[in-house]
Design an enzyme around this catalytic site. Structure first.
Site, mmCIF file in Angstrom:
data_model
loop_
_atom_site.group_PDB
_atom_site.id
_atom_site.type_symbol
_atom_site.label_atom_id
_atom_site.label_comp_id
_atom_site.label_asym_id
_atom_site.label_seq_id
_atom_site.Cartn_x
_atom_site.Cartn_y
_atom_site.Cartn_z
ATOM 1 N N LYS A 111 -4.051 6.436 7.320
ATOM 2 C CA LYS A 111 -2.760 7.118 7.226
ATOM 3 C C LYS A 111 -2.932 8.613 7.008
ATOM 4 O O LYS A 111 -2.173 9.418 7.525
ATOM 5 C CB LYS A 111 -1.899 6.495 6.139
ATOM 6 C CG LYS A 111 -1.299 5.177 6.601
ATOM 7 C CD LYS A 111 -0.448 4.556 5.548
ATOM 8 C CE LYS A 111 0.084 3.212 6.044
ATOM 9 N NZ LYS A 111 0.383 2.310 4.937
ATOM 10 N N LYS A 194 -3.681 -3.145 16.703
ATOM 11 C CA LYS A 194 -2.709 -4.162 16.321
ATOM 12 C C LYS A 194 -1.294 -3.759 16.704
ATOM 13 O O LYS A 194 -1.005 -2.570 16.878
ATOM 14 C CB LYS A 194 -2.788 -4.418 14.818
ATOM 15 C CG LYS A 194 -2.378 -3.238 13.974
ATOM 16 C CD LYS A 194 -2.176 -3.608 12.513
ATOM 17 C CE LYS A 194 -1.733 -2.371 11.745
ATOM 18 N NZ LYS A 194 -1.318 -2.588 10.391
ATOM 19 N N LYS A 197 4.832 -1.125 13.932
ATOM 20 C CA LYS A 197 6.222 -0.685 14.057
ATOM 21 C C LYS A 197 6.331 0.659 14.753
ATOM 22 O O LYS A 197 7.264 0.918 15.489
ATOM 23 C CB LYS A 197 6.849 -0.559 12.669
ATOM 24 C CG LYS A 197 7.109 -1.899 12.046
ATOM 25 C CD LYS A 197 7.735 -1.741 10.671
ATOM 26 C CE LYS A 197 7.141 -2.788 9.811
ATOM 27 N NZ LYS A 197 7.691 -3.403 8.776
HETATM 28 P P1 TYM Z 1 3.933 -4.340 6.786
HETATM 29 O O1 TYM Z 1 5.362 -4.009 6.562
HETATM 30 O O2 TYM Z 1 3.088 -3.404 7.555
HETATM 31 O O3 TYM Z 1 3.806 -5.738 7.497
HETATM 32 C C1 TYM Z 1 4.467 -6.898 6.986
HETATM 33 C C2 TYM Z 1 3.614 -8.126 7.178
HETATM 34 O O4 TYM Z 1 3.313 -8.304 8.562
HETATM 35 C C3 TYM Z 1 1.919 -8.394 8.747
HETATM 36 N N1 TYM Z 1 1.572 -7.739 10.009
HETATM 37 C C4 TYM Z 1 0.810 -8.294 10.936
HETATM 38 N N2 TYM Z 1 0.195 -9.489 10.989
HETATM 39 C C5 TYM Z 1 -0.520 -9.763 12.100
HETATM 40 N N3 TYM Z 1 -0.630 -8.906 13.155
HETATM 41 C C6 TYM Z 1 -0.025 -7.702 13.139
HETATM 42 N N4 TYM Z 1 -0.125 -6.882 14.163
HETATM 43 C C7 TYM Z 1 0.724 -7.345 11.988
HETATM 44 N N5 TYM Z 1 1.432 -6.246 11.647
HETATM 45 C C8 TYM Z 1 1.931 -6.501 10.419
HETATM 46 C C9 TYM Z 1 1.303 -7.661 7.570
HETATM 47 O O5 TYM Z 1 -0.009 -8.095 7.343
HETATM 48 C C10 TYM Z 1 2.256 -8.024 6.472
HETATM 49 O O6 TYM Z 1 1.924 -9.283 5.942
HETATM 50 N N6 TYM Z 1 1.796 -3.312 2.419
HETATM 51 C C11 TYM Z 1 2.603 -4.305 3.107
HETATM 52 C C12 TYM Z 1 3.913 -4.588 2.440
HETATM 53 C C13 TYM Z 1 3.782 -4.988 1.018
HETATM 54 C C14 TYM Z 1 3.269 -6.220 0.525
HETATM 55 C C15 TYM Z 1 3.340 -6.118 -0.884
HETATM 56 C C16 TYM Z 1 2.769 -7.364 1.146
HETATM 57 C C17 TYM Z 1 4.128 -4.226 -0.044
HETATM 58 N N7 TYM Z 1 3.876 -4.902 -1.193
HETATM 59 C C18 TYM Z 1 2.927 -7.176 -1.682
HETATM 60 C C19 TYM Z 1 2.342 -8.396 0.315
HETATM 61 C C20 TYM Z 1 2.416 -8.293 -1.081
HETATM 62 C C21 TYM Z 1 2.879 -3.754 4.502
HETATM 63 O O7 TYM Z 1 2.863 -2.599 4.742
HETATM 64 O O8 TYM Z 1 3.241 -4.694 5.400
#
Ligand code: TYM
Length: 330
Positions: A111, A194, A197
């Site tokens: 990032k 991957k 968003k």
């Molecule tokens: P975020 O918002 O980027 O993504 C949400 C969830 O989707 C999964 N994900 C994917 N899985 C497989 N392939 C992909 N291309 C892909 N893109 C996203 C992510 O692994 C995630 O499970 N830091 C986290 C949010 C968060 C969180 C937490 C998660 C904040 N606090 C506590 C678990 C526990 C995040 O940015 O996810």
């Protein structure tokens, strides 16, 4: 009963990677576990500190969570910023998190490279906030995609360190979870990396059928195999990765065979992939439209979730304050 928790940032609509990597699993878990699912709106500020419409973004994720099948009666579905106890625990855990280890995390480095003009402290301490999210409800299992593996490792480290520092057995060490299988990474349609968003390479749960078809038909491939049984290039491998998850085994085998004997036409593969993705997304897409109209329902869900989440979080904060040694003078 074991506790499951997971979150999604409110930086955009949910995509197929979010759904297949995480949300689909949340939905399956809610009958057998005590579940907490939330919208990480504090976290979203680390990359989008001045969002155009924070409320609208959070609302969209809430709608899509519900449309994907999260049941707010069975699970605790809430918005992170509705639970200020999380921010307090984050502050306390920050005292036990070190600059070196935070700087070394892959997601921070990535990032910082992507937004050199905004390498803020929130970005650096992102894994600490994530640890606070998780341990505040004493979660045992965290269903996430592969990209969150390191953040979870950090959460375990912070939980362990808290216990060691204050000589308690208080926080559990949360484990990544995907029904005994490896965590997955859904690739994007642009040939590398991957699905994300902000990468412009995703299929969204809110996309209509034609948009999905167009996106998949435009996905990057190569000029096709010329030697039997040759190694696939990354863009083609990526399409097969998605196919393997959303399509029937026979379909996958059929196209694999065609690839191996060099008769494959990527157009046919894409058409089939598009239809199978549509089959998966269409019912969710229709529910998104319905739920989106229902402000009253959304308000009720958010209120219920906030109440349930705060009940658990405030108990933890009270105990953490005691463990650290805060005492009232009045
Ligand atoms: P975020 O918002 O980027 O993504 C949400 C969830 O989707 C999964 N994900 C994917 N899985 C497989 N392939 C992909 N291309 C892909 N893109 C996203 C992510 O692994 C995630 O499970 N830091 C986290 C949010 C968060 C969180 C937490 C998660 C904040 N606090 C506590 C678990 C526990 C995040 O940015 O996810």
């Amino acid at each position: 009963m074991e506790i499951v928790l997971s979150g999604i940032r409110s930086t955009g609509n949910l995509h197929l990677g979010n759904y297949l990597g995480a949300v689909q699993n949340f939905v399956k878990l809610q009958d057998d576990y005590k579940c907490y699912f939330f919208i990480a709106d504090y976290h979203s500020l680390t990359t989008h500190p001045t969002p155009e419409n924070l409320y609208k973004n959070v609302r969209q994720v809430l709608v899509e969570y519900l449309a994907a099948g999260i049941d707010p009666e069975k699970s605790t579905l809430y918005i992170q910023s509705d639970v200020p106890e999380v921010a307090e625990l984050y502050l306390l855990l920050n005292m036990n998190a070190y600059l070196g280890e935070l700087e070394r995390t892959t997601s921070f480095k990535e990032k910082a490279r992507k937004q050199p003009e905004n390498v803020n402290a929130g970005l650096l301490t992102y894994p600490v906030l994530m640890a606070a999210d998780i341990v505040i409800h004493h979660a045992d299992k965290v269903p996430v995609g592969k990209d969150q593996e390191q953040n979870l490792e950090m959460a375990r480290k912070f939980a362990r360190r808290f216990n060691t520092m204050y000589k308690v057995e208080y926080f559990k060490e949360p484990q990544p979870f995907n029904f005994g299988k490896e965590l997955i990474k859904i690739p994007g349609l642009d040939g590398t990396g991957k699905m994300g968003k902000s990468e412009g390479n995703g299929i969204f749960l809110a996309d209509d059928e034609n948009t999905i078809r167009k996106k998949i038909m435009r996905a990057v491939t190569d000029t096709g195999p010329t030697v039997p049984n040759s190694e696939m290039t990354e863009p083609v491998k990526n399409l097969f990765t998605i196919l393997e998850i959303v399509s029937e085994k026979d379909t996958v085998n059929y196209f694999k065979e065609q690839y191996q004997n060099c008769t494959i036409r990527y157009g046919d593969l894409k058409k089939q992939l598009a239809e199978d993705v549509i089959k998966l997304i269409k019912p969710i897409n229709e529910r998104i439209k319905d739920i989106d109209k229902n402000n009253e329902y959304l308000a009720k869900v958010a209120k219920l979730g906030a109440e349930k989440a705060r009940e658990s979080a405030s108990k933890t904060i009270k105990e953490v304050r005691e463990i650290i040694g805060f005492k009232k003078f009045y």
